[in-house]
Scaffold this motif. Structure first.
Motif, short mmCIF file in Angstrom:
data_model
loop_
_atom_site.label_atom_id
_atom_site.label_comp_id
_atom_site.label_asym_id
_atom_site.label_seq_id
_atom_site.Cartn_x
_atom_site.Cartn_y
_atom_site.Cartn_z
N LYS A 1 -47.77 19.80 15.81
CA LYS A 1 -48.83 20.47 15.07
C LYS A 1 -49.42 21.68 15.79
O LYS A 1 -50.62 21.93 15.74
CB LYS A 1 -49.96 19.48 14.73
CG LYS A 1 -49.52 18.30 13.88
CD LYS A 1 -50.68 17.39 13.52
CE LYS A 1 -50.22 16.17 12.74
NZ LYS A 1 -49.63 16.50 11.45
N GLY B 1 -40.22 27.53 6.56
CA GLY B 1 -40.95 28.11 7.68
C GLY B 1 -40.92 29.62 7.65
O GLY B 1 -40.35 30.25 6.75
N LYS C 1 -43.61 20.97 13.62
CA LYS C 1 -44.69 21.20 12.66
C LYS C 1 -45.49 19.94 12.37
O LYS C 1 -46.72 19.96 12.36
CB LYS C 1 -44.09 21.77 11.38
CG LYS C 1 -45.12 22.28 10.37
CD LYS C 1 -45.38 21.26 9.27
CE LYS C 1 -46.39 21.79 8.26
NZ LYS C 1 -46.65 20.81 7.18
N HIS D 1 -45.00 27.54 8.88
CA HIS D 1 -45.20 27.44 10.33
C HIS D 1 -44.37 28.53 11.00
O HIS D 1 -43.24 28.80 10.61
CB HIS D 1 -44.76 26.05 10.82
CG HIS D 1 -44.94 25.85 12.29
ND1 HIS D 1 -46.10 25.32 12.82
CD2 HIS D 1 -44.13 26.11 13.34
CE1 HIS D 1 -45.98 25.26 14.14
NE2 HIS D 1 -44.80 25.74 14.47
N LEU E 1 -42.10 23.13 5.77
CA LEU E 1 -42.68 23.62 7.02
C LEU E 1 -43.93 24.47 6.78
O LEU E 1 -44.63 24.84 7.73
CB LEU E 1 -41.65 24.46 7.80
CG LEU E 1 -40.44 23.69 8.34
CD1 LEU E 1 -39.45 24.67 8.97
CD2 LEU E 1 -40.85 22.65 9.36
#
Length: 356
Positions: A205, A243, A201, A120, A117
């Motif tokens: 986006k 993430g 992600k 993110h 990830l």
């Protein structure tokens, strides 16, 4: 288990793409009812319908309205669109969805090629009422940040039930949505939270993804018996996939229930006992007495040993909500009734924005 009665539709209150709110005459009493078009089709005045009346009969807040489960006028319905994965499986309402992971999806290979990830930013909240203030604060500070939303299946399952999501998308505060598990109706559907995170992600986006259940958290007045427990394993899922997890605490000094004073026992239980990985916990600057109360709760539960504690200013939340004309309430309380709750959400938005 389930109560149902017949009724006659008397008027249309509101008609949206996927949901219609109507007034129905049930045994001489006019009541509000919800019609999901995916299940029962379009509804018209004078239609004879069968209603699930269970929640109203039990005087419940969660799910507390009638739901149309059959319309005598719509005797046949044909499913439209692609997809072979069933949600609401093995119930009379099981429905096919095109989930992003399945072989017919144009995104199928993304999940096999996924690596990380890549930090993110995911904001993990527990109440649906947290979504709008946090998103508004982010947009108020930086209008160019792209915010998406993942709705879990811990509360309402149809995303169409959320007036909040509809309003935030209309005002371009939220961009796209993902419904995971048995929740349905998002711009994207996924089988579970892990693939939901990946989809946020890799497919959407965006810059920031806010996660929460839909309207209607379930609680029992017990330490572990509430659907907000999902915050714990979602934080772990984010960290395990690479993430950045921001955990939203539930804070109020207006809730009359002692277990929810300051930092709610829901938050304390999840962050002290359920999570196995480290989250960023954002706390608001408040009056000294309230700050001391919160710090004592954190210390007593040893949460600072497991997580990063970050204090941030959330005072701009009133301006943010005013800018977007948001009338959010939580447990029936508005920002005027429970300022600390909303300031705490403003502090989360302030912190998340500072990461960019």
């Amino acid at each position: 288990m389930i109560n149902y009665r017949s009724g006659i539709v008397k008027s249309i209150i509101n008609d949206e793409k996927d949901i219609t709110i109507v007034n129905v005459n049930v045994e001489g009493k006019v009541c509000k009812a919800v019609n999901y078009k995916a299940f029962t089709g379009e509804v018209n005045v004078e239609d004879e319908v069968v209603l699930n009346t269970t929640a109203v009969d039990l005087c419940l807040g969660t799910g507390g309205c009638h739901f149309i489960i059959y319309n005598h006028r719509n005797k046949v319905m044909e499913s439209k669109g692609p997809g072979h994965i069933m949600k609401l499986r093995y119930t009379p309402y099981q429905m096919s969805c095109l989930v992003t992971e399945e072989e017919d999806s144009p995104y199928h290979n993304i999940f096999n090629d996924f690596k990380s990830l890549d930090n993110h930013v995911f904001v993990v909240s527990t109440l649906h009422s947290m979504v709008a203030p946090i998103a508004a604060m982010i947009k108020y500070i930086n209008k160019d940040l792209n915010i998406n939303y993942i709705m879990t299946d811990g509360g309402a399952l149809p995303i169409a039930f959320s007036n909040t999501v509809r309003d935030l998308k209309h005002k371009e505060i939220l961009n796209k949505t993902i419904t995971v598990g048995h929740a349905f109706g998002g711009d994207l559907e996924t089988i579970n939270i892990y693939t939901g995170l990946i989809a946020a992600k890799e497919i959407l986006k965006g810059d920031i993804t806010i996660i929460s259940m839909g309207p209607g958290i379930v609680g029992s007045g017990t330490k572990y018996g509430f659907t907000g427990m999902e915050q714990g394993y979602i934080v772990d899922a984010i960290n395990n996939l690479g993430g950045l997890a921001v955990a939203v605490p539930r804070i109020s000094f207006k809730d009359l229930r002692e277990r929810h004073k300051g930092i709610s026992h829901h938050t304390i239980t999840v962050l002290s006992q359920i999570t196995n990985t480290r989250a960023n916990i954002v706390l608001p600057y408040l009056e000294k007495e309230k700050e001391d109360y919160i710090i004592n709760q954190i210390s007593k539960a040893k949460i600072q040993e497991k997580h990063n504690i970050i204090f941030q200013n959330g005072e701009k939340i009133q301006k943010a909500m005013d800018k977007f004309n948001l009338k959010t309430s939580s447990m029936g309380r508005t920002i005027e009734d429970d300022k600390d709750y909303f300031i705490s959400l403003g502090s989360v938005g302030q912190y998340v924005t500072s990461l960019f």
